[in-house]
Design a protein around this motif. Structure first.
Motif, PDB file in Angstrom:
ATOM      1  N   GLN A 119       0.830  -1.215   0.000  1.00  0.00           N
ATOM      2  CA  GLN A 119       0.000   0.000   0.000  1.00  0.00           C
ATOM      3  C   GLN A 119       0.859   1.257   0.000  1.00  0.00           C
ATOM      4  OE1 GLN A 119      -2.572   0.449   3.409  1.00  0.00           O
ATOM      5  NE2 GLN A 119      -3.835   1.981   2.375  1.00  0.00           N
ATOM      6  N   THR A 120       1.915   1.256   0.781  1.00  0.00           N
ATOM      7  CA  THR A 120       2.751   2.462   0.880  1.00  0.00           C
ATOM      8  C   THR A 120       3.840   2.515  -0.180  1.00  0.00           C
ATOM      9  OG1 THR A 120       4.175   1.410   2.531  1.00  0.00           O
ATOM     10  CG2 THR A 120       2.343   2.731   3.361  1.00  0.00           C
ATOM     11  N   GLU A 121       4.407   1.372  -0.538  1.00  0.00           N
ATOM     12  CA  GLU A 121       5.560   1.373  -1.440  1.00  0.00           C
ATOM     13  C   GLU A 121       5.218   1.021  -2.889  1.00  0.00           C
ATOM     14  OE1 GLU A 121       8.810  -0.925   0.150  1.00  0.00           O
ATOM     15  OE2 GLU A 121       8.551  -0.067   2.155  1.00  0.00           O
ATOM     16  N   ARG A 122       4.034   0.504  -3.098  1.00  0.00           N
ATOM     17  CA  ARG A 122       3.607   0.042  -4.419  1.00  0.00           C
ATOM     18  C   ARG A 122       4.679  -0.841  -5.053  1.00  0.00           C
ATOM     19  NH1 ARG A 122      -1.139   1.476  -2.822  1.00  0.00           N
ATOM     20  NH2 ARG A 122      -2.527   2.579  -4.249  1.00  0.00           N
ATOM     21  N   ILE A 123       5.131  -0.553  -6.252  1.00  0.00           N
ATOM     22  CA  ILE A 123       6.057  -1.439  -6.966  1.00  0.00           C
ATOM     23  C   ILE A 123       7.429  -1.514  -6.290  1.00  0.00           C
ATOM     24  CG2 ILE A 123       7.065   0.171  -8.647  1.00  0.00           C
ATOM     25  CD1 ILE A 123       5.778  -3.418  -9.319  1.00  0.00           C
ATOM     26  N   GLN A 124       7.763  -0.507  -5.509  1.00  0.00           N
ATOM     27  CA  GLN A 124       9.034  -0.523  -4.781  1.00  0.00           C
ATOM     28  C   GLN A 124       9.055  -1.594  -3.694  1.00  0.00           C
ATOM     29  OE1 GLN A 124      11.772   1.114  -5.729  1.00  0.00           O
ATOM     30  NE2 GLN A 124      10.485   1.758  -7.450  1.00  0.00           N
ATOM     31  N   ALA A 125       7.887  -2.164  -3.387  1.00  0.00           N
ATOM     32  CA  ALA A 125       7.817  -3.244  -2.401  1.00  0.00           C
ATOM     33  C   ALA A 125       8.715  -4.404  -2.808  1.00  0.00           C
ATOM     34  CB  ALA A 125       6.375  -3.722  -2.234  1.00  0.00           C
ATOM     35  N   TRP A 126       8.893  -4.610  -4.125  1.00  0.00           N
ATOM     36  CA  TRP A 126       9.752  -5.698  -4.599  1.00  0.00           C
ATOM     37  C   TRP A 126      11.210  -5.503  -4.211  1.00  0.00           C
ATOM     38  CZ3 TRP A 126       7.619 -10.002  -5.231  1.00  0.00           C
ATOM     39  CH2 TRP A 126       6.393 -10.163  -5.848  1.00  0.00           C
ATOM     40  N   HIS A 127      11.580  -4.306  -3.746  1.00  0.00           N
ATOM     41  CA  HIS A 127      12.946  -4.046  -3.288  1.00  0.00           C
ATOM     42  C   HIS A 127      13.053  -4.092  -1.763  1.00  0.00           C
ATOM     43  CE1 HIS A 127      14.063  -3.080  -7.353  1.00  0.00           C
ATOM     44  NE2 HIS A 127      13.045  -2.222  -7.430  1.00  0.00           N
ATOM     45  N   ASN A 128      11.948  -4.375  -1.103  1.00  0.00           N
ATOM     46  CA  ASN A 128      11.903  -4.436   0.355  1.00  0.00           C
ATOM     47  C   ASN A 128      12.080  -5.896   0.786  1.00  0.00           C
ATOM     48  OD1 ASN A 128      11.026  -4.627   3.062  1.00  0.00           O
ATOM     49  ND2 ASN A 128       9.714  -2.834   2.840  1.00  0.00           N
ATOM     50  N   PRO A 129      13.177  -6.206   1.502  1.00  0.00           N
ATOM     51  CA  PRO A 129      13.426  -7.604   1.909  1.00  0.00           C
ATOM     52  C   PRO A 129      12.294  -8.197   2.766  1.00  0.00           C
ATOM     53  CG  PRO A 129      15.312  -6.208   2.433  1.00  0.00           C
ATOM     54  CD  PRO A 129      14.228  -5.304   1.931  1.00  0.00           C
ATOM     55  N   LEU A 130      11.656  -7.362   3.570  1.00  0.00           N
ATOM     56  CA  LEU A 130      10.550  -7.851   4.394  1.00  0.00           C
ATOM     57  C   LEU A 130       9.367  -8.268   3.509  1.00  0.00           C
ATOM     58  CD1 LEU A 130       9.423  -8.429   7.189  1.00  0.00           C
ATOM     59  CD2 LEU A 130       8.691  -6.043   7.322  1.00  0.00           C
ATOM     60  N   TYR A 131       9.080  -7.490   2.489  1.00  0.00           N
ATOM     61  CA  TYR A 131       8.007  -7.836   1.568  1.00  0.00           C
ATOM     62  C   TYR A 131       8.331  -9.146   0.847  1.00  0.00           C
ATOM     63  CZ  TYR A 131       4.537  -7.825  -2.076  1.00  0.00           C
ATOM     64  OH  TYR A 131       3.511  -8.210  -2.907  1.00  0.00           O
ATOM     65  N   ILE A 132       9.558  -9.265   0.374  1.00  0.00           N
ATOM     66  CA  ILE A 132       9.975 -10.478  -0.343  1.00  0.00           C
ATOM     67  C   ILE A 132       9.814 -11.699   0.562  1.00  0.00           C
ATOM     68  CG2 ILE A 132      11.913 -11.666  -1.468  1.00  0.00           C
ATOM     69  CD1 ILE A 132      11.036  -9.317  -3.099  1.00  0.00           C
ATOM     70  N   PHE A 133      10.271 -11.581   1.812  1.00  0.00           N
ATOM     71  CA  PHE A 133      10.133 -12.687   2.764  1.00  0.00           C
ATOM     72  C   PHE A 133       8.668 -13.026   2.981  1.00  0.00           C
ATOM     73  CE2 PHE A 133       9.142 -14.156   7.004  1.00  0.00           C
ATOM     74  CZ  PHE A 133       9.911 -15.310   7.082  1.00  0.00           C
ATOM     75  N   ASP A 134       7.850 -12.002   3.279  1.00  0.00           N
ATOM     76  CA  ASP A 134       6.427 -12.232   3.549  1.00  0.00           C
ATOM     77  C   ASP A 134       5.728 -12.872   2.351  1.00  0.00           C
ATOM     78  OD1 ASP A 134       6.662 -11.158   6.095  1.00  0.00           O
ATOM     79  OD2 ASP A 134       5.956  -9.171   5.499  1.00  0.00           O
ATOM     80  N   GLN A 135       6.065 -12.402   1.159  1.00  0.00           N
ATOM     81  CA  GLN A 135       5.431 -12.918  -0.047  1.00  0.00           C
ATOM     82  C   GLN A 135       5.758 -14.397  -0.239  1.00  0.00           C
ATOM     83  OE1 GLN A 135       6.881 -13.784  -3.275  1.00  0.00           O
ATOM     84  NE2 GLN A 135       4.881 -14.059  -4.191  1.00  0.00           N
ATOM     85  N   LYS A 136       7.020 -14.760  -0.067  1.00  0.00           N
ATOM     86  CA  LYS A 136       7.411 -16.175  -0.208  1.00  0.00           C
ATOM     87  C   LYS A 136       6.816 -17.017   0.919  1.00  0.00           C
ATOM     88  CE  LYS A 136      11.663 -15.354  -2.765  1.00  0.00           C
ATOM     89  NZ  LYS A 136      13.125 -15.316  -2.721  1.00  0.00           N
ATOM     90  N   ALA A 137       6.838 -16.494   2.134  1.00  0.00           N
ATOM     91  CA  ALA A 137       6.314 -17.226   3.284  1.00  0.00           C
ATOM     92  C   ALA A 137       4.815 -17.472   3.141  1.00  0.00           C
ATOM     93  CB  ALA A 137       6.611 -16.461   4.570  1.00  0.00           C
ATOM     94  N   VAL A 138       4.078 -16.477   2.663  1.00  0.00           N
ATOM     95  CA  VAL A 138       2.636 -16.642   2.470  1.00  0.00           C
ATOM     96  C   VAL A 138       2.374 -17.687   1.389  1.00  0.00           C
ATOM     97  CG1 VAL A 138       0.568 -15.500   1.549  1.00  0.00           C
ATOM     98  CG2 VAL A 138       1.894 -14.406   3.360  1.00  0.00           C
ATOM     99  N   LEU A 139       3.128 -17.632   0.317  1.00  0.00           N
ATOM    100  CA  LEU A 139       2.939 -18.597  -0.767  1.00  0.00           C
ATOM    101  C   LEU A 139       3.215 -20.026  -0.294  1.00  0.00           C
ATOM    102  CD1 LEU A 139       2.317 -19.210  -3.706  1.00  0.00           C
ATOM    103  CD2 LEU A 139       4.701 -18.707  -4.240  1.00  0.00           C
ATOM    104  N   ILE A 140       4.336 -20.224   0.361  1.00  0.00           N
ATOM    105  CA  ILE A 140       4.698 -21.562   0.854  1.00  0.00           C
ATOM    106  C   ILE A 140       3.741 -22.014   1.960  1.00  0.00           C
ATOM    107  CG2 ILE A 140       6.481 -22.880   2.085  1.00  0.00           C
ATOM    108  CD1 ILE A 140       8.537 -21.083   0.535  1.00  0.00           C
ATOM    109  N   GLY A 141       3.478 -21.120   2.910  1.00  0.00           N
ATOM    110  CA  GLY A 141       2.576 -21.457   4.016  1.00  0.00           C
ATOM    111  C   GLY A 141       1.173 -21.772   3.540  1.00  0.00           C
TER     112      GLY A 141
END
Length: 178
Positions: A119-141
């Motif tokens: 919501q805050t970073e839009r496409i820049q979220a892909w450069h945020n390590p926390l977003y990357i972790f959360d995205q992979k964790a949600v997918l796997i989980g």
């Protein structure tokens, strides 16, 4: 405690199967959406997809999981199945509670964090390590949870492992004390 009639049990079982199906179908849909989300190159689309995942989690997954637990509990309490008479019922209880707890502790917060970052970073979220972790964790989980829900369905249908031998022990105790 009075047990349910066959008709009442069948209605309750139907609700239990329906909410379990809703839980499974929504979890599977969330996996598909999360997989698609890995290729998003538009910031507004990224936020929208994460927002949909959060919406499905908050308003479909959580109520369906809780209703599944409640209807399962009522089926155990108000029918001959009981809570501890059958190994398959015990396994379903343990798996269901584990899925709800892990969803509450990890998957929900990860989904919420992903959505807030997008919501805050839009496409820049892909450069945020926390977003990357959360995205992979949600997918796997979510994939693991979906597989576990499918296993619960299979256990419900096949009813493996049979009945525990509680009554024999209780009968032996009453004969021994007589």
């Amino acid at each position: 405690m009075k047990k349910l009639s066959v008709k009442q049990k069948n209605w309750l079982l139907s609700v239990h199967v329906a909410v379990g199906s809703i839980w499974f179908g929504t979890a599977l849909s969330m996996v598909a959406i999360a997989l698609h989300n890995r290729n998003t190159i538009n910031g507004d689309e990224l936020y929208a997809i994460n927002s949909v995942l959060k919406l499905l989690d908050d308003f479909v997954i959580i109520p369906a999981a809780v209703l599944s637990l409640v209807t399962g509990g009522l089926l155990c309490w108000l029918t001959i199945w009981g809570f501890f008479k059958h190994y398959w019922v015990i396994v379903k209880w343990v798996m269901t509670v584990t899925l709800i707890v892990t969803g509450t502790i990890w998957l929900g917060p990860w989904t919420n964090a992903m959505t807030a970052i997008a919501q805050t970073e839009r496409i820049q979220a892909w450069h945020n390590p926390l977003y990357i972790f959360d995205q992979k964790a949600v997918l796997i989980g979510a994939a693991i949870q979906t597989g576990c829900i499918l296993a619960i369905v299979a256990i419900s249908v096949m009813k493996p492992w049979g009945r525990r031998k509680i009554e024999n022990r209780q009968q032996e105790r009453s004969v021994a004390s007589s």
